[in-house]
Each structure stands twice: as C-alpha cells, then as structure tokens.
Enzyme design. Structure first.
Site, PDB file in Angstrom:
ATOM      1  N   GLU A  67      37.390  28.448  45.635  1.00  0.00           N
ATOM      2  CA  GLU A  67      36.462  28.477  44.506  1.00  0.00           C
ATOM      3  C   GLU A  67      35.043  28.053  44.871  1.00  0.00           C
ATOM      4  O   GLU A  67      34.508  27.061  44.342  1.00  0.00           O
ATOM      5  CB  GLU A  67      37.014  27.629  43.356  1.00  0.00           C
ATOM      6  CG  GLU A  67      38.343  28.167  42.842  1.00  0.00           C
ATOM      7  CD  GLU A  67      38.878  27.426  41.619  1.00  0.00           C
ATOM      8  OE1 GLU A  67      38.239  26.432  41.193  1.00  0.00           O
ATOM      9  OE2 GLU A  67      39.922  27.833  41.100  1.00  0.00           O
ATOM     10  N   GLU A 115      45.666  31.148  42.524  1.00  0.00           N
ATOM     11  CA  GLU A 115      45.998  30.073  41.591  1.00  0.00           C
ATOM     12  C   GLU A 115      46.224  30.674  40.218  1.00  0.00           C
ATOM     13  O   GLU A 115      45.423  31.480  39.732  1.00  0.00           O
ATOM     14  CB  GLU A 115      44.873  29.032  41.507  1.00  0.00           C
ATOM     15  CG  GLU A 115      44.687  28.191  42.748  1.00  0.00           C
ATOM     16  CD  GLU A 115      43.633  27.111  42.564  1.00  0.00           C
ATOM     17  OE1 GLU A 115      43.341  26.769  41.396  1.00  0.00           O
ATOM     18  OE2 GLU A 115      43.107  26.621  43.568  1.00  0.00           O
TER      19      GLU A 115
END
Length: 869
Positions: free
Chosen positions: A270, A519
């Site tokens: 991220e 995720e």
C-alpha cells in the site's frame, strides 16, 4: 501451441515440475492446469516485535532510538511447537498460499546498512516449515503510514531522523496519530482509539512528508541531501538493499525455497503518494489518500504551521452511518514544539549515533517545504499552493508513472538478480490501476496484486443494510454518489462482486497476467465487541452472525465469474479480544486464542502469554518435546479422547493432538465465522474456472469450467510417472478443496455441536469397499438417482465427509478434503462442465447461522468515504 512453455521466459532454462506459470491471465501449473491460489496473510502481528504491540508506550521510543529490538519470533514461535499447530490449522482450512509479511524495520533496525542476520535466518527456518506444509508464498515488504513511529508500521526509526524529523513531537503537532500516545482527553486511553483513525495519518504531515521524500525527493526536495545523496536515493537504496539482503540470505542458505515455495515478491504494501499531485495545499483533497476524515483534521496548510509549532483551529470530524460529518472545530496547540529535528541533534551535520552527514544546505529545525519556498514560516502563508501538482517544467505529474513505477522497476531488477524466476507482484496504491510496464521487466512472470475491503463495514464496525459502489464512484461510473448506494444484502453482494471485477480487469493493463487480491477481510470486533460478550450482559457472546454475513459477502465477491486468487487479512497467533491484532486496534484475524472453546484443557497464544511471547518472569512452563508437540492432520484421529495427563500447561505452550476430540474439533476451535472464509474452491482445474458459486446457507457449491482442446494436462510435466496403472493414475483431474467445516460427517460434529443435522437417506460404505467414486454420462441421470456417499476418511475407521455430488459428465473420487474430478478434454473446440456438491443430510447448524439485523440511516456517506480501504 502448448499452453505453458517448457523453458523459462526469464532465464531460458528448462522449467522444473514445481514451476508455476503466469499465462492466459491465470496461474498455471507445469502440467497446464489452472491453479487457484487462496490463503491468508501471515501475519498482522509481524508489524511489531514480540511483546511490543502498538498500544504499549513503555519502551516504545527507547527501542527505536537504540535500534536493538528484534523481530525474531514473528510470525511464529519455533521453539514451543506452536508453529506446527498454526500451520497445520491453516493447511486444514484448505489454504495453499501465504502472503508472508516482513517489515523493513525487522531487517535494518540497528542502523543504516546494519542487517539483522539472526532474524533473516529465523525467517528461513519459518519458511522451511511453511514449505514442508505445502504452501506457496509471496513475500510482502509491509508498511502502513511509513513506520511504527509515525503511527503505522514498516520503516526503522532512524529513517525518520534521516528525513530531518522529530517523531517525539508528532502527537503534539498532530503530524501523526500514534496509538500508544493516544489521549485526546484526560479520561481517554489507547483502548479507545477510534476504528481506522490510523488511516487518517495518510493525510497528516509526517506521512505526507516521508512518502514525498521517498518517491519524489529529487524533484520536490533537491536541498535534502544526506551522505552525498538526495534523500530519495538514500531511502530507496536502503529499502531495496534491505530486502535484497533477505533475498540473498534465502538464495545462499535455502535456495530450494525459491520457486518451490516462494513464488515471488511484492515491492511495497500500500504505497502512498505523500503530497505528490496535491492540487492546492490550502484545501483537503478529496482523492484517495486523504479521504477519511476522522478526529481533528487539519488542511495541508494548517499541518505545515502545526509542524512548526504554531497553534491552529482545525475541523473535527466524526464517522457515523451517514459517513464523515464535521463536528465543530478543535484548537491544536503544539506550544512551540516542532515536528522538525533540532539542529543540536547533529553536531557539525553528523549524527552521533547513526553516522550520516547532512549537507549544509539542509537546515534542521525548519520545515523543509519552507526551505523550498512552498510557504512562509513567519506569515504562515502558502506561497506555492500548487507546488506538488506539477513538475518543475510546468507539466502536470502522474504519481504512478513518474514516481511509483521507477521505484518498482528498481526493486524488481534487484530481486530478479537474486531470485531470477520470481513472479513480480505489481501492487500500486490501493484502487489505483497499474501503469503499463515494459516486458523487459515483467518477462512473462507477473501478477497484479491489489487490495479490497468493504470500507463502510471496516470503519463503522457494523454490517449495514446499505452500502455503496465505492470503486464505481472512483472510476466515474455514476453521475452522483447517491446513485452508487446499494440497499439490501443482495444488492450489496452483487456490488462487491462487480467491484472486484473492476480490479481484475485492471490487470489487462499489464498484459495477460493473473490477479491476486493481496488483502481482503472484515473486522471481528463489530457492534461494540458484541460477539465477545462485551455488551448486553454477554447475551451475544459467540454470535458471529454479522461477521459471517460480512465476510461471506467479500468472499463471494471473489467467487462468481471473477474466480479470483486472494490472501485474506489476516491470521494473528496472539490476537486478543481486548487489543485485537495488537496494532492500532485492528481486529481482523480469522482466529483468536480468546475464542478457543471453554472446554479446551489449556489455551494457546492469548494476550501477553501467547505462543509468540516468552513466559513471564517466575512463570513455570512445561512444554512437550518437539516430537510430542508436533501436530499434523494425520495425528488428529476422530474419536481420540484427551490424554490422561494431569500436567497443567499454561497459556503459551504447544498443544498436542490429544487436546482436540477430532480433526473437525481442531479446525473449528478458535475460528470466528469459519463458514464464511473456509470455503470449497478449485485448487487445480483442467481448463479454466468460469463461475464459482457457494451458498453457505445451503452448503451448496457449484463450479463451472470451460475446457479447450489445448487444455489437456501433461502428467509427466509434474514429474509423475505415466506407466501402467488405473485410469485415475494416468490422467490428471480437476481438484476441488471440500472443507470439513461445511461437509463433515455427523460423527465428527457430534461431540462439539449442540445442534446436529443428522444424515438421512445416506449410504455409508464400509472401508473394505475402497475409494468411493461415481461415473456418469452426460444427462444420463437425474438428481434423484444419487444417494449421499460418505467418503473414506483419512483417519480410519471414521469417514470425514458426507457428500452428495452431481457432475454433468465424468467421474469423481475423494481423498481427505480433496475431490478429484475427471472429464473428457474435447479433441477440438471447447466444452463446458459443471459439478455441484452438497452436504448429505443438510447444513451443519451452528451459532453463526443465527440471523441478526440492524437498521440505520444513510445517504451522504458515499460522497466523502467511498474510497476507504
């Protein structure tokens, strides 16, 4: 033309039997079968050293400053036997893929260029166990908000000092919300940290500055030079070198792990844009990165002034079912404290501990953005509000193309030097499509790795009766946010599936490569931790029905026509009801030691005595020998009673197979809403899966596959003999994981379920009958022609599964939790086949099947919060 090449597209070497290809937008085994990789992140606990959860302030700053705290023990304790238990549980759930979490801090915490070889060797030992259990792995260089010391995880403490920051003043200047220092009032404590407020740090000055320097320091901070390098090159080189050290350690000491176990590498979890691309520093941007407003939330200009110690009155925000809502203002007064490091900390420009030399043109104690003419410290005026929007030549910038991609390419090239056959996982900022990447980097070995969360559920900690197509709003699908609102569970489930379809389509930008959702998951501490017994006098303790609905909606989104690979976030061995995953009050672990059944003789891995923690001083711990504590599915035989052992084992010790009544008991103990995430799925398909449907309320699974003439698998490519034997041995089947959680026999369920669903009209063959198998001709039978077969068990004398199986064509058999299905490959053209699997005797009834509903108001939520992840 063969579906998979016989030589590597990277090295030109012949490919070994274990080789996993990335072709035709799928993972493909060496025989040519489509492989679906589904598993979990191991582990969220890896964000901090053992014994240092984010709420703990004692020793927090001292550990960073000394650089001495080790991450050995993350994610698993290799000394007490508990690692075997955890990995066996994960394997028994059907997972075949792990996203292995490693932080930069764990590798280089002792200082620039000082690598923790002990931790790297420990990591190799864990990965060897992982390989022994049959998992595939991709490595995750993990970060959130840059570092533990800026409210997240990832980078070592010294990187913040290298950037000229004083992290001790982040809280005072509101440059970051740090869990262990969270106390906005005299009464509040770290346990009251609001859900997901940590993610607002992406819109605060510390994170904004750090990511800007890391990705674009040369462009926006040319005066920031350290050890003769611009800060961008300094940070990136250390980051890449740290993970290269780990890759080299694996290559040199455990090369058999490469490709057989470790398929490839992400480049950074991220990543964030920092200030890059901000249109106007006087305004809070509405794009991804700073969208979640919660708590006191300054504008970028106000953050700059706060960073220099000047009080500011900022907006305060709350998050309700209506979404983010302004709730007055709050005055933040740093009382002269600055986010920027004191010049006295580096006499003559040299840091006395970390050793770097700072260029004289970089003045400590003053905001670097003021030094670059962005704003005036004396007046507080922003002089160049569009400074981060354009390149120096006036052209508008594109963060992904201009800054993220060059770093990814550098990281990829370095990893490929050490792991030549690595699959490169492409993970740009969340919800941002990947850029085009030249094939000279990808070389046919690539996967698009993106993340997805149901943002409303994640932030409100509630399964709502409404939701919104967040990704559709971002992609411009709707004329107004209100049009994206979805009402009712059916509409929500459809919308989530469509959103994952958007993400899967993004992979086409890279080429015909597979997609993995790196995720995906849900919070388990919903509704004030109702399922833990924290509300209503404990009335709802153990009721995970809302969590089951939420998780099933996300898992269903990955099924259907998407047929996606994924790794759930996450499995945390030392999760607790009080502190969740031990990081910023996140509580997304699918398993918790606090949810082990009360009748369990002793508990493993809870709170401060988890399997990852050393015993407390003075605590007596008796552990099994390595042999005695080893647990595998083969040691968990149905009907075993607890051993007649009077020895008491406290929390934190390994448990033997005798601690569970049977394998079903073991696989469900401690799980939260297991029916939602332990699901049937095809692990290897002759052809391509075109639709996966699973109805947990009926325990009904249906798979549709499309088979082309070129899809005929080649058994010998897997290193399997093709000599004389049964047809089953000569041909490769489609393989489907069929979980005990949904399909266990009544005998396995009886001892631990208060309510049973007895098998009726079933045929239970004797062991002497041999493997159960049915062959059919297409359309030759009706649904009434089959009696429910209970299959031979792995563990004699009891069977494991109670199944009704219906195939459109072909034959099938079951081994343990794997159903093997053979069908004809057409000589030309393509064919479509279906299989339906039901539980003989109906659904296993559990508390999770209980329905719970809620009602709340809606609407303007999606306009401000649709991109929360």
């Amino acid at each position: 033309m063969p579906r998979v090449p016989s030589v590597s597209p990277v090295t030109g070497n012949p490919v070994p039997p274990h080789y996993v290809h990335t072709t035709d937008a799928q993972f493909v085994d060496n025989a040519g079968r489509t492989v679906l990789l589904r598993g979990i992140n191991l582990s969220g606990a890896d964000k901090a050293p053992v014994g240092s959860p984010s709420q703990k302030l004692e020793g927090f700053w001292e550990a960073g400053e000394s650089g001495e705290e080790s991450f050995v023990g993350r994610p698993l304790n290799l000394e007490d036997g508990s690692a075997d238990v955890h990995l066996t549980r994960l394997k028994g759930w059907g997972f075949n893929m792990l996203r292995y979490v490693v932080t930069w801090e764990s590798l280089e915490h002792a200082g620039p260029g000082k690598y923790d070889c002990e931790f790297m060797d420990y990591t190799v030992r864990v990965l060897r166990k992982v390989k022994e259990c049959g998992f595939r792995v991709y490595m995750d260089p993990h970060q959130d908000i840059w570092s533990r010391f800026s409210g997240g995880s990832g980078a070592p403490y010294w990187t913040l000092l290298a950037c000229g920051l004083n992290p001790h003043n982040f809280t005072a200047t509101l440059a970051a919300v740090i869990h262990s220092e969270y106390s906005p009032s005299s009464e509040s404590t770290p346990s009251e940290l609001p859900a997901m407020i940590w993610s607002t740090n992406y819109g605060r000055l510390a994170s904004q500055t750090l990511f800007t320097l890391f990705f674009a320091g040369r462009e926006f901070a040319p005066k920031c030079v350290i050890d003769g390098q611009n800060i961008q090159d300094y940070l990136q080189s250390h980051y890449i070198n740290a993970f290269a050290q780990l890759a080299q350690r694996i290559r040199d000491n455990a090369s058999d792990l490469l490709d057989e176990c470790i398929l490839g590498w992400d480049s950074m979890n991220e990543p964030a844009e920092g200030l890059c691309g901000y249109d106007n520093l006087n305004e809070v941007p509405t794009k991804q990165g700073s969208v979640l407003k919660k708590g006191p939330f300054p504008s970028p200009a106000q953050s700059l002034r706060l960073g220099m110690g000047t009080a500011q009155t900022v907006e305060n925000w709350v998050f309700s079912s209506m979404g983010p809502k302004k709730d007055g203002t709050v005055t933040i007064d740093p009382k002269g404290k600055k986010m920027w490091a004191d010049p006295a900390t580096e006499p003559n420009g040299v840091h006395p501990k970390w050793g770097w030399k700072r260029d004289p043109g970089w003045k400590l104690g003053t905001c670097i953005w003021a030094q670059h003419g962005v704003w005036d410290v004396d007046t507080g005026e922003v002089l160049r509000p569009e400074y981060f929007r354009r390149h120096p030549n006036g052209e508008e910038l594109e963060f992904i193309d201009d800054f993220w991609r060059p770093h990814w390419q550098e990281f990829a090239m370095r990893i490929r030097e050490l792991h030549p056959e690595a699959i490169l996982f492409v993970a740009p900022p969340v919800f941002v499509p990947p850029p085009q990447i030249d094939e000279r980097y990808l070389k046919g070995r690539c996967c698009y790795s993106t993340h997805y969360y149901d943002g409303l559920t994640l932030v409100t900690r509630h399964w709502n009766w409404f939701n919104a197509d967040a990704l559709g709003i971002i992609r411009g699908k709707y004329s107004s946010p209100a049009a994206a609102v979805k009402i009712g569970e059916g509409a929500i489930r459809k919308s989530l599936q469509e959103q994952l379809g958007y993400l899967k389509a993004d992979a086409k930008i890279l080429g015909a490569y597979p997609t993995i959702i790196g995720e995906i998951g849900i919070p388990y501490d919903m509704d004030g931790k109702k399922a833990y017994g924290y509300t209503d006098g404990g009335k709802y303790k153990g009721d995970f029905s809302s969590q089951q609905k939420a998780m099933d909606a996300s898992m269903n989104a990955a099924d259907g026509p998407n047929a996606l690979n994924y790794t759930i976030w996450n499995y945390c061995p030392d999760n607790s009801h009080e502190w969740g995953d031990g990081w910023n009050m996140e509580d997304l672990s699918v398993w918790s030691p606090d949810d082990l059944r009360p009748q369990t003789r002793f508990r493993m891995g809870a709170n401060d005595s988890s399997s990852a923690f050393p015993p407390k001083k003075g605590q007596t711990v008796t552990v099994h020998s390595a042999t005695a504590s080893s647990v595998s599915l083969n040691t968990l035989t149905p009907g075993d009673s607890p051993a007649d052992d009077a020895t008491v084992f406290p929390k934190g010790t390994a448990r033997s197979s005798s601690d569970w009544a049977n394998v079903y008991d073991f696989l469900t103990d401690g799980t939260r809403a297991p029916k939602a995430f332990i699901r049937p799925f095809p692990t290897a398909v002759v052809g391509v899966p075109t639709n996966i449907q699973f109805d947990i309320s009926k325990a009904e699974f249906k798979l549709t596959v499309q088979v082309r003439s070129e899809d005929a698998p080649k058994r010998d490519r897997l290193g399997l003999s093709t000599g004389p034997g049964s047809p089953d041995e000569a041909e490769l089947p489609t393989e489907i994981f069929v979980p005990l959680v949904h399909y266990a026999t009544d005998k396995l369920v009886h001892d631990i379920q208060a309510e049973q669903s007895p098998v009726s009209d079933s045929v239970t063959p004797s062991i002497a009958d041999g493997p159960m198998s049915k062959s059919t001709d297409k359309l030759s039978r009706s649904s009434g022609d089959f009696a429910a077969d209970q299959l031979r068990s792995l563990f004699e004398p009891s069977p494991l599964l109670a199944l009704n199986v219906d195939v459109s064509e072909g034959r099938w058999t079951v081994e343990a939790q794997t159903l093997k299905w053979w069908y004809p490959v057409p000589a030309s053209g393509s064919r479509e086949y279906t299989i339906t699997i039901k539980r003989a005797g109906g659904v296993i009834k559990t508390a999770d099947a209980t329905s719970s509903g809620s009602c709340s108001s809606l609407l303007s939520w999606c306009s401000d919060a649709c991109t929360i992840v």
